[in-house]
Scaffold this motif. Structure first.
Motif, PDB file in Angstrom:
ATOM      1  N   LEU A 100       0.832  -1.203   0.000  1.00  0.00           N
ATOM      2  CA  LEU A 100       0.000   0.000   0.000  1.00  0.00           C
ATOM      3  C   LEU A 100       0.862   1.245   0.000  1.00  0.00           C
ATOM      4  N   ARG A 101       1.899   1.260   0.839  1.00  0.00           N
ATOM      5  CA  ARG A 101       2.754   2.444   0.921  1.00  0.00           C
ATOM      6  C   ARG A 101       3.477   2.685  -0.404  1.00  0.00           C
ATOM      7  N   GLU A 102       3.946   1.628  -1.040  1.00  0.00           N
ATOM      8  CA  GLU A 102       4.634   1.787  -2.318  1.00  0.00           C
ATOM      9  C   GLU A 102       3.680   2.316  -3.380  1.00  0.00           C
ATOM     10  N   TRP A 103       2.451   1.801  -3.370  1.00  0.00           N
ATOM     11  CA  TRP A 103       1.446   2.293  -4.315  1.00  0.00           C
ATOM     12  C   TRP A 103       1.112   3.753  -4.034  1.00  0.00           C
ATOM     13  N   SER A 104       0.888   4.068  -2.768  1.00  0.00           N
ATOM     14  CA  SER A 104       0.533   5.429  -2.379  1.00  0.00           C
ATOM     15  C   SER A 104       1.639   6.411  -2.732  1.00  0.00           C
ATOM     16  N   ASP A 105       2.885   6.032  -2.473  1.00  0.00           N
ATOM     17  CA  ASP A 105       4.008   6.910  -2.813  1.00  0.00           C
ATOM     18  C   ASP A 105       4.090   7.141  -4.318  1.00  0.00           C
ATOM     19  N   ALA A 106       3.850   6.086  -5.081  1.00  0.00           N
ATOM     20  CA  ALA A 106       3.905   6.220  -6.538  1.00  0.00           C
ATOM     21  C   ALA A 106       2.764   7.086  -7.063  1.00  0.00           C
ATOM     22  N   GLU A 107       1.593   6.966  -6.437  1.00  0.00           N
ATOM     23  CA  GLU A 107       0.426   7.719  -6.884  1.00  0.00           C
ATOM     24  C   GLU A 107       0.453   9.174  -6.444  1.00  0.00           C
ATOM     25  N   PHE A 108       0.861   9.408  -5.193  1.00  0.00           N
ATOM     26  CA  PHE A 108       0.691  10.734  -4.592  1.00  0.00           C
ATOM     27  C   PHE A 108       1.989  11.466  -4.299  1.00  0.00           C
ATOM     28  N   GLY A 109       3.111  10.756  -4.396  1.00  0.00           N
ATOM     29  CA  GLY A 109       4.379  11.401  -4.085  1.00  0.00           C
ATOM     30  C   GLY A 109       4.459  11.800  -2.624  1.00  0.00           C
ATOM     31  N   ASP A 110       4.904  13.022  -2.380  1.00  0.00           N
ATOM     32  CA  ASP A 110       5.081  13.501  -1.004  1.00  0.00           C
ATOM     33  C   ASP A 110       3.845  14.178  -0.442  1.00  0.00           C
ATOM     34  N   ILE A 111       2.770  14.232  -1.193  1.00  0.00           N
ATOM     35  CA  ILE A 111       1.560  14.928  -0.735  1.00  0.00           C
ATOM     36  C   ILE A 111       1.025  14.271   0.531  1.00  0.00           C
ATOM     37  N   TYR A 112       0.578  15.109   1.472  1.00  0.00           N
ATOM     38  CA  TYR A 112      -0.075  14.618   2.687  1.00  0.00           C
ATOM     39  C   TYR A 112      -1.574  14.908   2.613  1.00  0.00           C
ATOM     40  N   CYS A 113      -1.936  16.180   2.776  1.00  0.00           N
ATOM     41  CA  CYS A 113      -3.350  16.559   2.682  1.00  0.00           C
ATOM     42  C   CYS A 113      -3.621  17.456   1.480  1.00  0.00           C
ATOM     43  N   GLY A 114      -2.579  18.074   0.940  1.00  0.00           N
ATOM     44  CA  GLY A 114      -2.705  18.862  -0.271  1.00  0.00           C
ATOM     45  C   GLY A 114      -3.128  20.304  -0.043  1.00  0.00           C
ATOM     46  N   GLY A 115      -3.008  21.093  -1.101  1.00  0.00           N
ATOM     47  CA  GLY A 115      -3.511  22.457  -1.108  1.00  0.00           C
ATOM     48  C   GLY A 115      -2.688  23.447  -0.310  1.00  0.00           C
ATOM     49  N   GLN A 116      -3.274  24.620  -0.108  1.00  0.00           N
ATOM     50  CA  GLN A 116      -2.599  25.700   0.602  1.00  0.00           C
ATOM     51  C   GLN A 116      -2.353  25.359   2.060  1.00  0.00           C
ATOM     52  N   ILE A 117      -3.242  24.556   2.660  1.00  0.00           N
ATOM     53  CA  ILE A 117      -3.068  24.230   4.070  1.00  0.00           C
ATOM     54  C   ILE A 117      -1.813  23.371   4.254  1.00  0.00           C
ATOM     55  N   GLU A 118      -1.552  22.456   3.330  1.00  0.00           N
ATOM     56  CA  GLU A 118      -0.327  21.662   3.424  1.00  0.00           C
ATOM     57  C   GLU A 118       0.895  22.567   3.233  1.00  0.00           C
ATOM     58  N   ALA A 119       0.793  23.500   2.287  1.00  0.00           N
ATOM     59  CA  ALA A 119       1.916  24.407   2.055  1.00  0.00           C
ATOM     60  C   ALA A 119       2.247  25.207   3.304  1.00  0.00           C
ATOM     61  N   SER A 120       1.202  25.687   4.007  1.00  0.00           N
ATOM     62  CA  SER A 120       1.446  26.465   5.230  1.00  0.00           C
ATOM     63  C   SER A 120       1.986  25.572   6.347  1.00  0.00           C
ATOM     64  N   LEU A 121       1.534  24.323   6.391  1.00  0.00           N
ATOM     65  CA  LEU A 121       2.023  23.374   7.388  1.00  0.00           C
ATOM     66  C   LEU A 121       3.493  23.061   7.162  1.00  0.00           C
ATOM     67  N   ARG A 122       3.858  22.806   5.926  1.00  0.00           N
ATOM     68  CA  ARG A 122       5.263  22.537   5.628  1.00  0.00           C
ATOM     69  C   ARG A 122       6.131  23.769   5.913  1.00  0.00           C
ATOM     70  N   ASP A 123       5.577  24.939   5.703  1.00  0.00           N
ATOM     71  CA  ASP A 123       6.334  26.159   5.944  1.00  0.00           C
ATOM     72  C   ASP A 123       6.692  26.302   7.426  1.00  0.00           C
ATOM     73  N   VAL A 124       5.728  26.037   8.317  1.00  0.00           N
ATOM     74  CA  VAL A 124       6.013  26.208   9.744  1.00  0.00           C
ATOM     75  C   VAL A 124       6.876  25.081  10.272  1.00  0.00           C
ATOM     76  N   LEU A 125       6.915  23.940   9.578  1.00  0.00           N
ATOM     77  CA  LEU A 125       7.731  22.820  10.027  1.00  0.00           C
ATOM     78  C   LEU A 125       9.146  22.864   9.475  1.00  0.00           C
ATOM     79  N   SER A 126       9.389  23.738   8.518  1.00  0.00           N
ATOM     80  CA  SER A 126      10.710  23.775   7.879  1.00  0.00           C
ATOM     81  C   SER A 126      11.737  24.479   8.761  1.00  0.00           C
TER      82      SER A 126
END
Length: 232
Positions: free
Chosen positions: A206-232
């Motif tokens: 499942l993880r290999e399939w999910s990684d191939a399908e979605f890459g590094d995406i977690y929840c997507g969109g602007q909210i993910e971008a802001s989350l990654r920004d505060v975690l960087s």
């Protein structure tokens, strides 16, 4: 025709919970895809197979039923595949773990992106996220979970409570690596359980399939971008 169809967006997030249960159970399923998911969501309520607001949605073709809302889907799949404890108290604890997970997903996305994360907001939230991790750790500890062995509710084999715990914390820390260290500090036995489950053949696929399908995406969109920004 697959036994199940999963309707969700091209991301793990809430969709990974039913996927993990289906994978663990060895069930065959099809991903409906973005267009079909959007179509289902956008239909007039009277034309939906089950009245619902947003995915995930699953279709059990063998039994001819549609189920929406993550906690309801997991309760259904848990019963369908014998993953719920016979003990009434432990069954209730399983549903609590599902509900807690749903709450955490709402919180970490600021209620579905109603607002974006800022450094100040994240600093204020971090102690609460740590407490959530501690809640899962203590729940497992009270039922014999250790860094080396055991399951969330003391079962001999992984149950719904374990698969939900895995779907929540492993997915989150795998896609948002800066949170992995915090999970190790606050919930070391839960982190170890997630690693053990991740090594299973079904969840590895499942993880290999999910990684191939979605890459590094977690929840997507602007909210993910802001989350990654505060975690960087």
């Amino acid at each position: 025709m697959s036994d199940f169809t999963v309707y969700y967006w091209p991301a793990p997030f809430r969709g990974e919970f039913p996927r993990a249960v289906l994978a663990h159970a060895g069930a065959d399923w099809t991903e409906a895809g973005t267009d079909a998911t959007a179509d289902m969501m956008g239909r007039e309520v009277a034309d939906q197979p089950v009245p619902f607001m947003a995915p995930p949605l699953i279709h059990d073709s063998k039994h001819g039923v549609y189920i929406s809302e993550m906690p309801a889907i997991l309760a259904y799949l848990g019963d369908r595949f014998g993953l719920l404890p016979a003990n009434g108290h432990h069954a209730a604890l399983t549903h609590k773990i599902v509900a807690d997970s749903n709450d955490i997903l709402d919180e970490i996305t600021c209620d579905g992106g109603r607002e974006m994360w800022t450094a100040d907001k994240w600093a204020e939230y971090e102690p609460r996220l740590a407490r959530w991790m501690q809640i899962f750790e203590e729940t497992g500890r009270r039922h014999g979970l250790t860094a080396d062995a055991g399951h969330m509710l003391g079962t001999d084999a992984p149950g719904l409570a374990d698969l939900v715990t895995y779907s929540l914390w492993y997915t989150m820390t795998d896609k948002l690596p800066p949170l992995a260290e915090q999970l190790e500090q606050q919930a070391p036995s839960v982190a170890a359980l997630c690693r053990r489950l991740s090594a299973s053949e079904a969840l590895t696929r499942l993880r290999e399939w999910s990684d191939a399908e979605f890459g590094d995406i977690y929840c997507g969109g602007q909210i993910e971008a802001s989350l990654r920004d505060v975690l960087s």
